[in-house]
Motif scaffolding. Structure first.
Motif, PDB file in Angstrom:
ATOM      1  N   SER A 188      13.083  -4.919  -2.284  1.00  0.00           N
ATOM      2  CA  SER A 188      12.762  -5.271  -3.661  1.00  0.00           C
ATOM      3  C   SER A 188      11.403  -5.961  -3.746  1.00  0.00           C
ATOM      4  N   ARG A 189      11.191  -6.906  -2.863  1.00  0.00           N
ATOM      5  CA  ARG A 189       9.913  -7.631  -2.854  1.00  0.00           C
ATOM      6  C   ARG A 189       8.747  -6.698  -2.633  1.00  0.00           C
ATOM      7  N   ALA A 190       8.852  -5.849  -1.633  1.00  0.00           N
ATOM      8  CA  ALA A 190       7.761  -4.921  -1.324  1.00  0.00           C
ATOM      9  C   ALA A 190       7.507  -3.987  -2.499  1.00  0.00           C
ATOM     10  N   GLU A 191       8.584  -3.528  -3.109  1.00  0.00           N
ATOM     11  CA  GLU A 191       8.415  -2.578  -4.196  1.00  0.00           C
ATOM     12  C   GLU A 191       7.820  -3.243  -5.434  1.00  0.00           C
ATOM     13  N   LEU A 192       8.239  -4.488  -5.711  1.00  0.00           N
ATOM     14  CA  LEU A 192       7.690  -5.207  -6.864  1.00  0.00           C
ATOM     15  C   LEU A 192       6.182  -5.393  -6.711  1.00  0.00           C
ATOM     16  N   THR A 193       5.769  -5.785  -5.513  1.00  0.00           N
ATOM     17  CA  THR A 193       4.342  -5.945  -5.251  1.00  0.00           C
ATOM     18  C   THR A 193       3.598  -4.644  -5.490  1.00  0.00           C
ATOM     19  N   TRP A 194       4.138  -3.577  -4.902  1.00  0.00           N
ATOM     20  CA  TRP A 194       3.492  -2.281  -5.037  1.00  0.00           C
ATOM     21  C   TRP A 194       3.452  -1.832  -6.496  1.00  0.00           C
TER      22      TRP A 194
ATOM     23  N   ARG B 100       2.117   7.125  -1.499  1.00  0.00           N
ATOM     24  CA  ARG B 100       1.787   5.980  -0.660  1.00  0.00           C
ATOM     25  C   ARG B 100       2.804   4.877  -0.896  1.00  0.00           C
ATOM     26  N   GLY B 101       3.234   4.735  -2.146  1.00  0.00           N
ATOM     27  CA  GLY B 101       4.267   3.750  -2.494  1.00  0.00           C
ATOM     28  C   GLY B 101       5.562   4.016  -1.750  1.00  0.00           C
ATOM     29  N   VAL B 102       5.969   5.259  -1.726  1.00  0.00           N
ATOM     30  CA  VAL B 102       7.205   5.610  -1.027  1.00  0.00           C
ATOM     31  C   VAL B 102       7.138   5.123   0.415  1.00  0.00           C
ATOM     32  N   LEU B 103       6.027   5.429   1.073  1.00  0.00           N
ATOM     33  CA  LEU B 103       5.899   5.042   2.492  1.00  0.00           C
ATOM     34  C   LEU B 103       5.817   3.528   2.646  1.00  0.00           C
ATOM     35  N   THR B 104       5.091   2.883   1.756  1.00  0.00           N
ATOM     36  CA  THR B 104       4.957   1.427   1.823  1.00  0.00           C
ATOM     37  C   THR B 104       6.319   0.749   1.699  1.00  0.00           C
ATOM     38  N   ILE B 105       7.092   1.183   0.715  1.00  0.00           N
ATOM     39  CA  ILE B 105       8.399   0.585   0.471  1.00  0.00           C
ATOM     40  C   ILE B 105       9.348   0.885   1.621  1.00  0.00           C
ATOM     41  N   ALA B 106       9.348   2.145   2.045  1.00  0.00           N
ATOM     42  CA  ALA B 106      10.247   2.531   3.134  1.00  0.00           C
ATOM     43  C   ALA B 106       9.925   1.752   4.409  1.00  0.00           C
ATOM     44  N   ARG B 107       8.621   1.532   4.634  1.00  0.00           N
ATOM     45  CA  ARG B 107       8.230   0.810   5.842  1.00  0.00           C
ATOM     46  C   ARG B 107       8.689  -0.647   5.783  1.00  0.00           C
ATOM     47  N   ALA B 108       8.542  -1.260   4.613  1.00  0.00           N
ATOM     48  CA  ALA B 108       8.975  -2.655   4.451  1.00  0.00           C
ATOM     49  C   ALA B 108      10.483  -2.777   4.683  1.00  0.00           C
ATOM     50  N   THR B 109      11.229  -1.827   4.117  1.00  0.00           N
ATOM     51  CA  THR B 109      12.685  -1.830   4.291  1.00  0.00           C
ATOM     52  C   THR B 109      13.035  -1.706   5.759  1.00  0.00           C
ATOM     53  N   SER B 110      12.393  -0.724   6.385  1.00  0.00           N
ATOM     54  CA  SER B 110      12.677  -0.432   7.774  1.00  0.00           C
ATOM     55  C   SER B 110      12.399  -1.650   8.657  1.00  0.00           C
ATOM     56  N   ARG B 111      11.269  -2.280   8.416  1.00  0.00           N
ATOM     57  CA  ARG B 111      10.896  -3.466   9.206  1.00  0.00           C
ATOM     58  C   ARG B 111      11.928  -4.571   9.060  1.00  0.00           C
ATOM     59  N   ALA B 112      12.294  -4.865   7.818  1.00  0.00           N
ATOM     60  CA  ALA B 112      13.266  -5.930   7.558  1.00  0.00           C
ATOM     61  C   ALA B 112      14.599  -5.600   8.220  1.00  0.00           C
ATOM     62  N   GLU B 113      14.990  -4.343   8.113  1.00  0.00           N
ATOM     63  CA  GLU B 113      16.288  -3.977   8.657  1.00  0.00           C
ATOM     64  C   GLU B 113      16.284  -4.002  10.175  1.00  0.00           C
ATOM     65  N   LEU B 114      15.183  -3.563  10.790  1.00  0.00           N
ATOM     66  CA  LEU B 114      15.107  -3.588  12.249  1.00  0.00           C
ATOM     67  C   LEU B 114      15.226  -5.013  12.769  1.00  0.00           C
ATOM     68  N   THR B 115      14.509  -5.928  12.120  1.00  0.00           N
ATOM     69  CA  THR B 115      14.600  -7.342  12.508  1.00  0.00           C
ATOM     70  C   THR B 115      16.034  -7.834  12.411  1.00  0.00           C
ATOM     71  N   TRP B 116      16.628  -7.555  11.276  1.00  0.00           N
ATOM     72  CA  TRP B 116      18.005  -8.015  11.059  1.00  0.00           C
ATOM     73  C   TRP B 116      18.963  -7.398  12.070  1.00  0.00           C
ATOM     74  N   LEU B 117      18.787  -6.101  12.312  1.00  0.00           N
ATOM     75  CA  LEU B 117      19.674  -5.403  13.251  1.00  0.00           C
ATOM     76  C   LEU B 117      19.589  -6.019  14.646  1.00  0.00           C
ATOM     77  N   ARG B 118      18.356  -6.265  15.097  1.00  0.00           N
ATOM     78  CA  ARG B 118      18.190  -6.786  16.457  1.00  0.00           C
ATOM     79  C   ARG B 118      18.764  -8.196  16.559  1.00  0.00           C
ATOM     80  N   ASP B 119      18.512  -9.009  15.538  1.00  0.00           N
ATOM     81  CA  ASP B 119      19.075 -10.364  15.525  1.00  0.00           C
ATOM     82  C   ASP B 119      20.595 -10.329  15.560  1.00  0.00           C
TER      83      ASP B 119
END
Lengths: 177, 177
Positions: free
Chosen positions: A158-164, B148-167
């Motif tokens: 949500s945060r990333a998308e709002l910024t974008w 570009r928005g699609v990729l930006t948002i998807a990347r942010a989601t992916s990053r957050a989820e990877l961190t959470w998953l590993r933790d």
DNA sequence: GCGCAATACATCGGTGTCGAAGTATGGTGC
DNA sequence: GCACCATACTTCGACACCGATGTATTGCGC
């Protein structure tokens, strides 16, 4: 969502079903694969509705190919679907991404901005996945690590998308309110 | 996804259809609303399969209520669906979030970790939405601001989820490999 | 006393989607 | 020479989902 993708891809260049299938698989296939038996009937529906035309070519490598071309009605319908997306297209990320993937086909920046604003409004209204009565619960209030994960991930998205969204709206010349 | 949510909610406490509907609306309704005419047939399906039992109570406020209770088979089926989710449950965020919302019902941490690892594997394999031939395109390579928005948002989601998953995997005592 | 909203569930036709299987051709490996 | 895969599209049955509509009760505002 599938029909939108078909119209969107064909808006650029005529394609036959098989290539279209691979395009769609690339766009949404890793998340939500589309079966052949879903694509071809969808093509038929759109053709029947006069949105696309088919010309049969002898197959370069195999069976004869049906090259699909968007008609003028098809072009109009694509623009209509992009400028007036259903509520599901706004709220469901899978659908939304499909809209975004083809939103450039809407050549009016104001119309593009109007669509982005609908998504912005949706993201700005407070919504959670878990509630205590009517009160949305925050990640910190949850004991369940998995539910906490849902909120953590959703918040990051949500945060990333709002910024974008805000950046892009600004660059489209949209006045923030 | 709907059936999983029904089983998941009923695993905690018996509910009648109407309350169940509101629970489901809270969980996924803002993204993907569920029609009444979808919920009640789903309940019937699960009942017919012996996964839940129904006892009719005189309605406290209105029509008689059908209080739904998970049977032992239902409990087993829930655990089965949680421990062996289909590919769609892993790849589609909507489905995945439903799995996460009820993953605590799987009482074995190793089984929970195994499910998280499947999602981790999915997120770690390189995938994009847009390709140049076979090569996935990065956000920076796109002219289209919406794509570009699609990729930006998807990347942010992916990053957050990877961190959470590993933790979370670490806290479940899972050995990283 | 009446309309309206909320509660609580059911039915029905239409349709989108899926899995499985089938048809047919051309190229590659062995 | 034959199996096998990729190309390219079709058919079919099963079924989940949806929107619309119907039924019935309780409580609230006016």
């Amino acid at each position: 969502m599938l029909e939108l993708a078909i119209l969107g891809f064909l808006c650029d260049v005529p394609l036959h079903g098989y290539v279209l299938r691979r395009h769609i698989a690339a766009l949404t296939g890793h998340v939500r694969p589309v079966a052949e038996s879903t694509l071809y009937p969808a093509i038929k529906r759109l053709e029947k509705a006069g949105l696309l035309a088919r010309t049969t070519e002898p197959g370069a490598v195999a069976a004869p190919r049906h090259v699909l071309t968007l008609t003028e009605e098809g072009r109009q319908e694509l623009r209509r679907r992009l400028s007036e997306p259903g509520q599901r297209e706004i709220t469901d990320e899978n659908h939304w991404f499909t809209v975004l993937a083809f939103l450039r086909h809407l050549d009016d920046p104001a119309a593009q901005a109007a669509v982005l604003r609908r998504r912005l409004a949706f993201l700005e209204e407070p919504a959670s996945f878990f509630y205590d009565g009517d009160r949305p619960l925050r990640a910190e209030e949850l004991d369940d690590p998995f539910r906490r994960g849902v909120l953590t991930i959703a918040r990051a998205t949500s945060r990333a998308e709002l910024t974008w969204l805000r950046d892009t709206l600004a660059s489209l010349g949209d006045v923030a309110r």
